[in-house]
Scaffold this active site. Structure first.
Site, mmCIF file in Angstrom:
data_model
loop_
_atom_site.group_PDB
_atom_site.id
_atom_site.type_symbol
_atom_site.label_atom_id
_atom_site.label_comp_id
_atom_site.label_asym_id
_atom_site.label_seq_id
_atom_site.Cartn_x
_atom_site.Cartn_y
_atom_site.Cartn_z
ATOM 1 N N CYS A 158 0.793 -1.230 0.000
ATOM 2 C CA CYS A 158 0.000 0.000 0.000
ATOM 3 C C CYS A 158 0.824 1.279 0.000
ATOM 4 O O CYS A 158 0.263 2.377 0.032
ATOM 5 C CB CYS A 158 -0.982 -0.024 1.158
ATOM 6 S SG CYS A 158 -2.039 -1.479 1.049
ATOM 7 N N HIS A 291 -2.414 8.214 6.159
ATOM 8 C CA HIS A 291 -2.689 6.900 5.572
ATOM 9 C C HIS A 291 -4.102 6.503 5.991
ATOM 10 O O HIS A 291 -4.890 6.091 5.161
ATOM 11 C CB HIS A 291 -1.637 5.896 6.046
ATOM 12 C CG HIS A 291 -1.773 4.549 5.404
ATOM 13 N ND1 HIS A 291 -1.792 4.372 4.038
ATOM 14 C CD2 HIS A 291 -1.916 3.302 5.937
ATOM 15 C CE1 HIS A 291 -1.929 3.081 3.758
ATOM 16 N NE2 HIS A 291 -2.016 2.413 4.885
ATOM 17 N N HIS A 326 -9.588 2.662 -0.071
ATOM 18 C CA HIS A 326 -8.142 2.449 -0.031
ATOM 19 C C HIS A 326 -7.696 1.776 -1.327
ATOM 20 O O HIS A 326 -7.906 0.587 -1.524
ATOM 21 C CB HIS A 326 -7.789 1.587 1.183
ATOM 22 C CG HIS A 326 -6.324 1.380 1.386
ATOM 23 N ND1 HIS A 326 -5.367 1.965 0.581
ATOM 24 C CD2 HIS A 326 -5.653 0.651 2.308
ATOM 25 C CE1 HIS A 326 -4.166 1.589 0.999
ATOM 26 N NE2 HIS A 326 -4.309 0.794 2.041
#
Lengths: 399, 313
Positions: A158, A291, A326
């Site tokens: 990620c 994040h 995400h």
């Protein structure tokens, strides 16, 4: 070293739509784009996702590609964003560029559709090579007006796109290339939706990053690319500078394959390195695009790290994953472009659905949009499985 | 001034005897097949309990990294940069097959967790407690070159004094036939391997220098000339390549030097050029050459790496 890397172009496609203007409008309007997936074929249609509301057929059309040419959805999304970035930077046709993409899913969308067929005969053989991350990137290179003389692909889960952008900047500083197009692309797949679901970290409602009652993340998809050049090169060709990439930092949490450490050490080190590189003090940061996935573990660990860096003088913090979901390896690229949009339009986007402060955290994220706020420096965090933590700092072009 | 990059140590787990030198390399006999990797005893490197949960690519990568670090006298590197073409494909295949055959419910996450390519670099970091820079390059056949390039940047700009550079690929039997059908291995045997290099900006006790690396999608001969002149090199002793040995044919006909191939020793895998770099370091260690060009080509992309002995500077 600070303010030597100019960002002269940007392109984005996400659940919020195609392009900077559409993204800006939807952010300012507080339009969450997390819904039941329409295009991803999955048994888990109850799990909301930040899906790009375009079918593969529509994406082929928008890319001007013949649908008989097999292409991963990751490639199609990447082509749209990267083309937009080179156009936004007004790069002349044939400009020598390096293309660096972050992706992990690559062509998994095609593989999961035909994997069992591959063992039954040769009918789908031409699709097999599309699985590779590099094979998902080459079509992007081949679809640009620029002359892509170098490609690389980074996969740190990620945080992949953040590391792609940082590697691109390092190549520029070393004088290897004059222009780098860097970012990332990732499409939704059943594979990673089920992977995250098996880890029990998906929320079956739209996510609530940093909220005390948060239950998990929503996956998203999309692509973002930015055009990077040395200041001298950008000024030499009279390019408009959208922002400076003033710092980047990378550190490994080295704690656990999927969990973040309780003291957020990796995140702390990544942010510290980025600040040091940019020669900035923590109080110089006006906004942190976190994040902020919405999982208990990430948000607590990241929050602890943020407090370690900023103490009581916490800048505005929000997670725009509450708008986009995400987008895993593309997340850092989407959030890089969102950071540019925020700097340019002087606003801090909301951390949607934040209601209640987490007693484990010392701060609250921004619950609704804040407008007319001058942003000089924005810090964007991206953390990946395996503790691959990276931070980028974007600075106002007026500096 | 840009700082140099030296190979302090290099090690492999491959189709050859684990960790062995070039002196005992044996050409592989299994043409067109999948040649097994020769695994060492992992117990000195990984606690057996931890090893049981790891796929072969993770065990090999951790073991070969610890071996190389010990050889270089470094307990924890300042950065870990990896390259892998297919990543942790055994775990990927297992989770994917389970999902496709049994449906999207009741899936166990353990195979998924270990299926991302960066599992390799992060598991090495976890096993060493290394919180430094950590990245993974996955650009198919040039995954290793990307990692090498980034390592040289980290050393060159002083961000790290030493870097653990890794390459690993695995090829489970069940997927071999699929990949083989693509003609990817060009008739060579396929295999698996993990390699690690400790790169350092310290010249002392080093094996050789990695002078520079370039990768290009266009004008390879022009890029090579530029690379040689940028590094003030007029003469190379030998060209190590997976291309054909004859100077007259193949992709590298513009390179007049003698060619030495290496895939007869390691088989083919996406990051095989790391084995090529290992061969280069061995040629220098054993005094067979002083300036070497490692040249690779795949689907129109070329890479050139210059390796030099220490006495020629």
């Amino acid at each position: 070293m600070a303010l030597d890397i100019a960002i002269t172009g940007a392109g984005i496609i996400s659940a919020l739509g195609l392009g900077l203007e559409k993204t800006r409008q939807n952010l300012l309007a507080g339009n969450c784009a997390i819904n039941s997936p329409k295009h991803l074929e999955t048994a888990h249609s109850d799990l909301p996702c930040g899906e790009v509301d375009l079918s593969d057929v529509q994406l082929y059309e928008m890319c001007g590609k013949d649908s008989s040419l097999p292409l991963s959805r990751s490639s199609l999304l990447g082509i749209l964003a990267a083309r937009q970035a080179e156009e936004d930077a007004a790069l002349e046709k044939g400009t020598r560029v390096a293309l660096i993409s972050g992706t992990t899913v690559g062509g998994m969308d095609i593989t999961e559709r035909h994997f069992l067929d591959y063992f039954k005969g040769n009918e789908f053989d031409s699709l097999i090579p599309l699985h590779l991350d590099g094979s998902a990137t080459d079509p992007i290179a081949d679809s640009l007006k620029s002359n892509v003389v170098f490609t690389d692909v980074i996969s740190t889960a990620c945080s992949a796109a953040a590391n792609a952008i940082a590697f691109g900047a390092e190549l520029l500083l070393e004088g290897k290339f004059d222009v780098v197009i860097a970012g990332g692309t990732e499409c939704l797949t059943r594979y990673h939706l089920n992977g995250f679901n098996s880890l029990m970290i998906l929320d079956n409602e739209p996510c609530r990053p940093f909220d005390a009652s948060r239950k998990g993340l929503n996956l998203g998809e999309g692509a973002g690319f930015i055009v990077l050049e040395r200041k001298s090169h950008a000024l030499g060709r009279r390019a408009r500078v959208r922002a400076w990439l003033s710092g980047w930092g990378n550190s490994c949490d080295a704690f656990h394959q999927t969990a973040s450490s309780p003291d957020g050490e990796g995140a702390y080190l990544a942010m510290s390195k980025a600040l040091r590189m940019a020669s900035l003090r923590p109080e110089d940061i006006d906004y942190v695009n976190a994040h902020g996935t919405g999982t208990q573990n990430n948000d607590l660990s990241e929050g602890v790290a943020l407090t370690r860096i900023f103490g009581k003088k916490m800048p505005y913090v929000s997670s725009t994953k509450s708008f986009t979901g995400h987008a895993t390896s593309a997340a850092a690229a989407l959030e890089a472009v969102i950071s540019l949009i925020c700097i340019e339009n002087s606003f801090v986007p909301a951390n949607l659905r934040f209601m209640e402060k987490d007693p484990g955290l010392d701060f609250c994220p921004v619950a609704s949009n804040i407008e007319n706020v001058k942003l000089n420096h924005v810090l964007s965090n991206s953390f990946g499985f395996g503790g691959n933590d990276s931070s980028l700092i974007f600075s106002s072009p007026e500096l | 001034m840009k700082r140099k990059a030296y190979i302090a140590s290099a090690a492999h787990i491959s189709a050859q005897k684990p960790f062995c030198g070039i002196e005992v390399f044996v050409p592989l006999a299994w043409e067109g097949a999948l040649v097994p990797c020769q695994d060492p005893d992992f117990r000195p490197f990984i606690p057996p309990m931890a090893a049981r949960r790891m796929s072969s690519i993770l065990k090999r990568s951790i073991a070969v990294s610890k071996y190389a670090l010990e050889k270089a006298g470094i307990s924890c590197p300042e950065a870990i940069v990896g390259g892998t073409g297919l990543g942790c494909v055994t775990d990927t295949e297992a989770f994917l097959r389970k999902m496709l055959e049994d449906g999207e419910y009741m899936l166990n996450p353990s195979r998924f967790i270990c299926s991302t390519p960066n599992t390799i670099g992060s598991q090495i970091a976890i096993s060493l407690g290394c919180r430094g820079f950590n990245s993974t390059h996955v650009n198919d056949r040039f995954a290793f070159e990307g990692a090498l390039m980034e390592s040289l940047l980290l050393l060159g700009n002083g961000e790290a004094e030493n870097v653990l550079l890794c390459a690993a690929d695995q090829m489970p039997e069940v997927l071999h036939s699929l990949v083989d059908r693509q003609g990817l291995w060009k008739g060579r045997p396929a295999s698996e391997a993990a390699l690690s290099f400790v790169l350092s900006s310290a010249r002392e006790n080093a094996v050789c220098e990695v002078i520079d690396v370039v990768q290009t999608r266009s004008n390879p001969s022009q890029e090579l000339s530029r690379l040689l002149s940028a590094n003030s090199i007029d003469e190379i002793d030998i060209c190590v390549t997976s291309d054909l040995p004859s100077g007259k044919t193949g992709n590298f006909s513009f390179i007049p030097q003698e060619k030495m191939t290496y895939k007869q020793y390691c088989g083919d895998f996406f990051t095989a050029s790391a084995f090529g770099l290992f061969v280069c370091s061995e040629l220098i260690r054993t005094g067979k050459a002083k300036k070497i060009l490692l040249a690779e080509e795949s689907r129109g992309t070329y890479s050139f790496t210059l390796i030099g002995g220490l006495c020629t500077n």
